[in-house]
Enzyme design. Structure first.
Site, mmCIF file in Angstrom:
data_model
loop_
_atom_site.group_PDB
_atom_site.id
_atom_site.type_symbol
_atom_site.label_atom_id
_atom_site.label_comp_id
_atom_site.label_asym_id
_atom_site.label_seq_id
_atom_site.Cartn_x
_atom_site.Cartn_y
_atom_site.Cartn_z
ATOM 1 N N TRP A 39 0.831 -1.207 0.000
ATOM 2 C CA TRP A 39 0.000 0.000 0.000
ATOM 3 C C TRP A 39 0.868 1.260 0.000
ATOM 4 O O TRP A 39 1.708 1.439 0.888
ATOM 5 C CB TRP A 39 -0.901 0.041 1.221
ATOM 6 C CG TRP A 39 -1.974 -0.988 1.390
ATOM 7 C CD1 TRP A 39 -2.666 -1.202 2.554
ATOM 8 C CD2 TRP A 39 -2.520 -1.901 0.439
ATOM 9 N NE1 TRP A 39 -3.592 -2.204 2.365
ATOM 10 C CE2 TRP A 39 -3.521 -2.655 1.079
ATOM 11 C CE3 TRP A 39 -2.257 -2.191 -0.905
ATOM 12 C CZ2 TRP A 39 -4.261 -3.652 0.438
ATOM 13 C CZ3 TRP A 39 -2.977 -3.186 -1.557
ATOM 14 C CH2 TRP A 39 -3.971 -3.899 -0.880
ATOM 15 N N ASN B 228 -7.051 -0.692 -4.953
ATOM 16 C CA ASN B 228 -7.228 -2.068 -4.524
ATOM 17 C C ASN B 228 -8.704 -2.461 -4.620
ATOM 18 O O ASN B 228 -9.547 -1.910 -3.925
ATOM 19 C CB ASN B 228 -6.742 -2.238 -3.080
ATOM 20 C CG ASN B 228 -6.984 -3.631 -2.548
ATOM 21 O OD1 ASN B 228 -6.691 -4.616 -3.215
ATOM 22 N ND2 ASN B 228 -7.541 -3.726 -1.341
ATOM 23 N N GLU B 229 -9.013 -3.377 -5.544
ATOM 24 C CA GLU B 229 -10.346 -3.987 -5.695
ATOM 25 C C GLU B 229 -11.484 -2.992 -5.896
ATOM 26 O O GLU B 229 -12.467 -2.981 -5.132
ATOM 27 C CB GLU B 229 -10.648 -4.911 -4.501
ATOM 28 C CG GLU B 229 -9.620 -6.032 -4.345
ATOM 29 C CD GLU B 229 -9.982 -7.076 -3.292
ATOM 30 O OE1 GLU B 229 -10.870 -6.809 -2.471
ATOM 31 O OE2 GLU B 229 -9.368 -8.163 -3.305
ATOM 32 N N TYR C 201 -9.830 -15.651 -4.560
ATOM 33 C CA TYR C 201 -10.278 -15.948 -3.182
ATOM 34 C C TYR C 201 -11.398 -16.979 -3.215
ATOM 35 O O TYR C 201 -12.544 -16.692 -2.873
ATOM 36 C CB TYR C 201 -10.726 -14.665 -2.471
ATOM 37 C CG TYR C 201 -9.531 -13.833 -2.067
ATOM 38 C CD1 TYR C 201 -8.675 -14.274 -1.068
ATOM 39 C CD2 TYR C 201 -9.230 -12.654 -2.735
ATOM 40 C CE1 TYR C 201 -7.547 -13.555 -0.721
ATOM 41 C CE2 TYR C 201 -8.099 -11.918 -2.392
ATOM 42 C CZ TYR C 201 -7.263 -12.379 -1.378
ATOM 43 O OH TYR C 201 -6.144 -11.667 -1.041
ATOM 44 N N GLU D 75 -3.279 -11.151 -6.194
ATOM 45 C CA GLU D 75 -3.568 -11.652 -4.842
ATOM 46 C C GLU D 75 -4.137 -13.049 -4.980
ATOM 47 O O GLU D 75 -5.077 -13.260 -5.750
ATOM 48 C CB GLU D 75 -4.633 -10.801 -4.114
ATOM 49 C CG GLU D 75 -4.177 -9.449 -3.648
ATOM 50 C CD GLU D 75 -5.215 -8.736 -2.756
ATOM 51 O OE1 GLU D 75 -6.080 -9.427 -2.143
ATOM 52 O OE2 GLU D 75 -5.159 -7.508 -2.675
ATOM 53 N N TRP E 177 -1.088 -13.606 -1.166
ATOM 54 C CA TRP E 177 -1.622 -12.762 -0.096
ATOM 55 C C TRP E 177 -1.668 -13.602 1.168
ATOM 56 O O TRP E 177 -2.406 -14.565 1.184
ATOM 57 C CB TRP E 177 -3.027 -12.256 -0.444
ATOM 58 C CG TRP E 177 -3.556 -11.356 0.621
ATOM 59 C CD1 TRP E 177 -4.206 -11.721 1.755
ATOM 60 C CD2 TRP E 177 -3.442 -9.923 0.653
ATOM 61 N NE1 TRP E 177 -4.507 -10.619 2.505
ATOM 62 C CE2 TRP E 177 -4.052 -9.501 1.854
ATOM 63 C CE3 TRP E 177 -2.876 -8.953 -0.194
ATOM 64 C CZ2 TRP E 177 -4.112 -8.153 2.225
ATOM 65 C CZ3 TRP E 177 -2.953 -7.635 0.168
ATOM 66 C CH2 TRP E 177 -3.572 -7.237 1.371
#
Ligand SMILES: *[C@@H]1O[C@H](CO)[C@@H](O)[C@H](O)[C@H]1NC(C)=O
Ligand SMILES: *[C@@H]1O[C@H](CO)[C@@H](O)[C@H](O)[C@H]1NC(C)=O
Length: 416
Positions: free
Chosen positions: A99, A215-216, A296, A336, A378
């Protein structure tokens, strides 16, 4: 100490896989990698569907440690940054995603719109300088869609506190012109920052692998996807107007959206197409250099056996590699992937199988010069950081079977 043992340096191809693994096991954690080459040769670039470094295809085995800047601020935690980067290099890893934002939270980098805490910026300077020392390149993400470390919601809160916000919806981050300008100020400050340790402006520093817009990103209030598409196009062109050295990606999870209805069946569920993001349309923007995808499976697909989940992982990855090769004609990085240790029936062997599945798809693609450019786990931590774990965090050297898989993947990708 040998000074030429660089990730893509001349040594690995000569060694072959078995001796590369042995070499990484034996190598000292304090190897310092320098490159004598001019900076210009050290930027990662792209040629067709390949990432390139020093004239050769570059396949990434890397990881996420979102916490590097945060931990670099205070003296007591700063050594964790060096320890992590050093350990990453020792595993043969070449890229770390982290980040480059902290908007209004504890130890914020951006205290209020356009106001920066120099102490925290020096923390980021340190992260970049250390990465350079260890031959690690960084993907720096510029803002969070989610609330940790402030995110889009903090920008919207600031606007409403200061009386210029159009709406209290956190998605007004994407469409409110004042907030868009605030984010551009952030981008400008970040890209033109002169590192107080190295003296190099961030936009001129080959230690940075790429910028990531967000991010996302989701914009659920506009399932058509038009608002997010417009925001990405505008911000991507703004980044490129300041920095032509670095690659740029969006930061998507990879969900298919309404622009390509025939792809929707590859999504993990119907919900995935209504988040306002759209993998093909968003990634097709010309200033976006490579596509990004997350994995994920344990959050996306509940109540299925491990085998079914791994089957989904392979399909998800192949689908994005195919689209990136054939439709987007860009590389794709799995930025990720992780498996939570809080899943019911969790067993460490499941995580090994999951990592191995991801690694194998990437390696197969690399062997065929496919668009699959690599993956970033991740997420990794060093000892004593339990509160940063988020159920996905691991200390890789505490899990020998996984450590071995990771190291082998580094070696395989160095010799493809
Ligand atoms: C955005 O706002 C909505 C509605 O108030 C809320 O449910 C959601 O959690 C917020 N999302 C983020 C990422 O802050
Ligand atoms: C991608 O963008 C190009 C123009 O840059 C356009 O011709 C093409 O139709 C787009 N493809 C998709 C799938 O959106």
């Amino acid at each position: 100490m040998e000074r030429t043992l660089k990730g893509n340096g001349p040594l690995y191809p000569v060694l072959g896989l078995a001796s590369c693994v042995t070499f990484l096991y034996m190598s000292f954690g304090d190897l310092i990698y320098y490159s004598q080459e001019p900076a210009q040769n050290n930027f990662v670039s792209k040629s067709g569907t390949q990432l390139m470094l020093r004239g050769k295809a570059f396949y990434v085995n890397g990881w996420n440690s979102y916490w590097l800047m945060d931990q670099a601020v205070e003296d007591y935690s700063r050594p964790r940054v060096r320890a992590m980067l050093q350990s990453g290099a020792k595993m043969g890893l070449t890229v770390c995603r982290t980040w480059a934002f902290n908007d209004g939270a504890y130890n914020a980098l951006q205290i209020s719109p356009g106001q920066f805490d120099e102490r925290v910026f020096k923390g980021l300077d340190y992260v970049i300088a250390e990465a350079r020392q260890h031959g690690i390149k960084l993907i720096l993400s510029l803002v969070n869609n989610l609330q940790p470390f402030g995110g889009k919601t903090q920008y919207v809160t600031w606007a409403s506190e200061q009386g210029y916000g159009l709406s209290s919806s956190n998605d007004s981050f994407f469409y409110d012109p004042s907030i868009r300008n605030n984010f551009k100020t952030y981008i400008m400050t970040m890209l033109t920052r002169k590192n107080t340790i190295t003296g190099i402006e961030y936009r001129d520093d080959p230690t940075i692998f790429a910028w990531e817009l967000m991010n996302e990103p989701h914009c659920m209030t506009d399932p058509s996807g038009n608002i997010l598409q417009h925001w990405i196009a505008e911000m991507a062109s703004f980044v490129k107007s300041i920095d032509k050295n670095h690659l740029l990606t969006v930061g998507l999870e990879g969900f298919y959206g309404p622009s390509n209805p025939e792809k929707l069946s590859a999504n993990p569920g119907d919900w995935a197409s209504s988040l306002g993001s759209d993998f093909i349309r968003n990634s097709n923007i010309s200033n976006i250099d490579f596509a990004s995808v997350h994995i994920y499976v344990d959050q996306w697909i509940l109540d299925q056996e491990l085998e079914e989940k791994l089957k989904f992982v392979r399909k998800w990855m192949h689908s994005h590699i195919d689209d990136s090769g054939k439709i987007l004609k860009k590389p794709v990085l799995f930025t990720e992937f992780g498996l939570s240790n809080k899943n019911k029936d969790f067993d460490p062997s499941h995580r090994d199988r999951f990592y191995k599945t991801v690694f194998d798809v990437i390696y197969e693609s690399a062997k065929k010069n496919g668009a699959g450019a690599g993956g970033l786990a991740w997420q990794f931590m060093v000892e004593g950081m339990e509160e940063y774990s988020d159920d996905y965090g691991i200390v890789p050297w505490e899990i020998p079977s996984l450590y071995k898989l990771i190291t082998e993947q580094s070696c395989k990708l160095k010799v493809v």
